[in-house]
Design a protein around this motif. Structure first.
Motif, short mmCIF file in Angstrom:
data_model
loop_
_atom_site.label_atom_id
_atom_site.label_comp_id
_atom_site.label_asym_id
_atom_site.label_seq_id
_atom_site.Cartn_x
_atom_site.Cartn_y
_atom_site.Cartn_z
N ARG A 73 0.84 -1.19 0.00
CA ARG A 73 0.00 0.00 0.00
C ARG A 73 0.88 1.25 0.00
O ARG A 73 1.94 1.27 0.63
CB ARG A 73 -0.89 0.00 1.25
CG ARG A 73 -1.95 -1.09 1.23
CD ARG A 73 -2.32 -1.48 2.64
NE ARG A 73 -3.02 -0.38 3.30
CZ ARG A 73 -4.34 -0.27 3.36
NH1 ARG A 73 -5.11 -1.19 2.78
NH2 ARG A 73 -4.91 0.73 3.96
N LEU B 6 -12.76 2.95 -8.84
CA LEU B 6 -11.60 3.08 -7.97
C LEU B 6 -10.48 3.86 -8.68
O LEU B 6 -9.82 4.72 -8.08
CB LEU B 6 -11.07 1.70 -7.57
CG LEU B 6 -11.89 0.93 -6.53
CD1 LEU B 6 -11.42 -0.51 -6.43
CD2 LEU B 6 -11.82 1.62 -5.17
N HIS B 16 -6.66 6.11 -0.70
CA HIS B 16 -7.41 4.96 -0.18
C HIS B 16 -7.93 4.12 -1.34
O HIS B 16 -7.83 2.89 -1.32
CB HIS B 16 -8.57 5.42 0.70
CG HIS B 16 -8.13 6.16 1.92
ND1 HIS B 16 -7.57 5.54 3.00
CD2 HIS B 16 -8.15 7.48 2.20
CE1 HIS B 16 -7.26 6.44 3.92
NE2 HIS B 16 -7.61 7.63 3.45
N VAL B 20 -6.91 0.13 -2.47
CA VAL B 20 -7.82 -1.01 -2.74
C VAL B 20 -7.35 -1.73 -4.01
O VAL B 20 -7.32 -2.97 -4.07
CB VAL B 20 -9.27 -0.52 -2.89
CG1 VAL B 20 -10.19 -1.68 -3.26
CG2 VAL B 20 -9.76 0.14 -1.61
N GLN B 23 -4.28 -3.77 -3.19
CA GLN B 23 -4.62 -5.05 -2.55
C GLN B 23 -4.99 -6.10 -3.60
O GLN B 23 -4.63 -7.26 -3.47
CB GLN B 23 -5.83 -4.86 -1.62
CG GLN B 23 -5.49 -4.19 -0.30
CD GLN B 23 -4.58 -5.04 0.57
OE1 GLN B 23 -3.47 -4.63 0.87
NE2 GLN B 23 -5.03 -6.24 0.94
#
Lengths: 335, 189
Positions: A73, B6, B16, B20, B23
């Motif tokens: 991330r 997204l 953020h 996602v 991920q």
């Protein structure tokens, strides 16, 4: 003799070998697939090739997927998405325009160099000789004019120096003081007058007038020159004239060129071998030899304007081409 | 939220939303980097750099396969890593393949020791063969046979033409096949 008969089979074999991998992946057109199928029926080597390739692909596909060892991330502080300036179309366009302009400048410089409008490095010796002559001739002329000027009522003579030592002859000559010699920059009439008054009449100052340049001291002259200088009639010494404004036409005649009297003027300047600084130093405005704009630019740019210009634009062009290459690579890599 | 939404949010500067996406794609990205580089640390660095670069470059994303777009950044990041390694060589490509972490990553607890040994030997042989491929061929092989990308996607991810992709893949498979068939002999192209 019958080699051409084998050609289609060889071509088919080569085609099959080159396309078996895509055949495995189903990435061939129907016609090419059919061609390979037909060849496989008759070629055992290609069948072996197909089978082993298939096994290799299966093995690679059986390699386990490796899990990411940690999360990747991005931090919340990561800079927001943006297109860098060098990726914008305007940057590329500006670079292209600049490259074109500099390339044009280089072509112009090379053309000017080739045509010979300006001196080239190859012609340097000739150029330097010409420069030297241009330096010496005015000095001699000035000496003559200086001597003549003493005979003229207005004592206009050569142009007045605006700053000390700017005259080429003045720098070249071993003049202990500025403005002593007329050709050394011809002192202003009032100054000459004062000096003339200050000096005793009849003082053997002939060399001053003869010199046109600075008065050569006797220890810089050869014995012969010294004798000739001291024997010169006092009237020739323009600087020694009591008034400095009074012109004796006869004296002017006496002082006028015969090459011999002028020689001493040329001797000091030539003997002093003008330095390169003196050679190219900006000279005081001299009416008969005032440099035109082109000469002045040449002197400013250092004798080889086209070569300098070509070198500068060539270097800049190399930098711009390198930048263009880098930008193209960066754009190709830009997702 | 679907992928395009997204992406739109991330383009507007929402980290953020981008995380996602991270991920969802980090395993694929890391796997490609690992197979190309053959070394876990370098692969992790390349993957992290790639995601940061992808977030920055989202403004230039013009649609199409996001996976292919992302993998292009990953492969570029791998090239950068290899360039850095060339400048500061620490471990050879052979050492990378036989790294201890690699063996652990391949272990499957469900198989017998013999099967595991055979599989590991085979996997090591394959990895060694892949590591010996020229970089362009290696990347193409990994994208095709490890990640299962189509030729079009590979062309998009590598910036090469379809014909180039086809020939690179063909040569890579042939070379790898030759290496496996001959065992671990030094392979000379």
């Amino acid at each position: 003799m019958l080699g051409f008969l084998g050609q289609p089979r060889n071509a088919g074999h080569r085609f099959c070998q080159e396309n078996l991998s895509a055949f495995l992946d189903g990435e061939l057109k129907a016609r090419d697939r059919e061609r390979i199928r037909q060849h496989l029926e008759v070629c055992e080597a290609c069948r072996w090739e197909l089978q082993t390739l298939q096994e290799t692909v299966n093995l690679v596909r059986s390699l386990p997927q490796v899990k990411a060892p940690r999360s990747f991330r991005i931090p919340h502080s990561a800079p927001a998405p943006s297109v860098p300036f060098w990726m914008r179309p305007a940057a590329y366009s500006a670079l292209r325009v600049a490259t074109g302009a500099v390339a044009a400048a280089l072509v112009i410089a090379l053309a000017g160099h080739a045509v010979g409008v300006a001196p080239s490095p190859a012609a340097a010796p000739a150029t330097l000789m010409a420069e030297r002559q241009a330096v010496e001739v005015p000095a001699a002329d000035q000496a003559t004019q200086g001597a003549n000027a003493q005979g003229e009522p207005a004592l206009t003579g050569p142009a007045l120096p605006t700053e000390p030592g700017v005259g080429i002859a003045a720098e070249a000559a071993p003049a202990p003081t500025e403005g002593d010699g007329l050709a050394a920059g011809a002192p202003q009439p009032t100054l000459a007058g004062e000096r003339g008054l200050a000096e005793p009449e009849g003082t053997p100052t002939g060399p001053l007038g003869l010199g046109g340049g600075a008065p050569p001291s006797t220890d810089t002259l050869t014995p012969e020159e010294a004798i000739r200088a001291t024997n010169a009639p006092p009237g020739m010494g323009g600087g020694a004239l009591p008034t400095g404004t009074v012109a004796a036409p006869k004296a002017a005649e006496t002082a006028t060129p015969p090459p011999a009297p002028v020689e001493p003027a040329a001797v000091p300047s030539a003997a002093a071998e003008p330095t390169s600084e003196a050679r190219f130093a900006p000279t005081a405005p001299r009416e008969p030899h005032a440099p035109d704009g082109w000469t002045a630019m040449r002197q400013r740019l250092g004798v080889y304007p086209w070569a300098t210009w070509a070198a500068a634009s060539g270097g800049l062009l190399a930098v711009l081409l390198a930048a263009t290459l880098w930008l193209r690579t960066a754009r190709a890599r830009w997702p | 939220m679907d992928e395009q939404a997204l992406i739109a949010s991330a383009r507007a500067g929402d980290p953020h939303a981008f995380n996602v996406l991270v991920q969802g794609y980090q395993d694929i990205a890391y796997n490609v980097a690992y197979r190309v580089l053959g070394q876990p640390d370098a692969a992790a660095d390349a993957t992290q750099d790639a995601f940061l670069a992808a977030y920055q470059a989202l403004a230039a994303y013009r649609g199409g396969s996001f996976k292919a777009w992302l993998l292009r950044i990953v492969t570029n990041s791998c090239y950068d890593q290899l360039r850095q390694k060339k400048r500061r060589p620490q471990t050879s490509l052979e050492d990378m393949v036989e790294d201890a972490d690699y063996a652990v990553a391949l272990t499957d607890p469900g198989e017998s020791p013999e099967e595991a040994l055979l599989r590991q030997d085979l996997a090591e042989a394959l990895e060694a063969g892949i590591a010996r491929l020229p970089l362009d061929q290696r990347v193409t092989l990994v994208l095709s046979d490890v990640q299962g990308l189509s030729y079009d996607e590979i062309a998009e991810a590598t910036g090469a033409s379809l014909g180039t992709v086809k020939s690179r893949l063909s040569r890579a498979r042939s070379r790898l096949r030759d290496y496996v068939v001959r065992g671990r002999e030094p392979w000379t192209p």
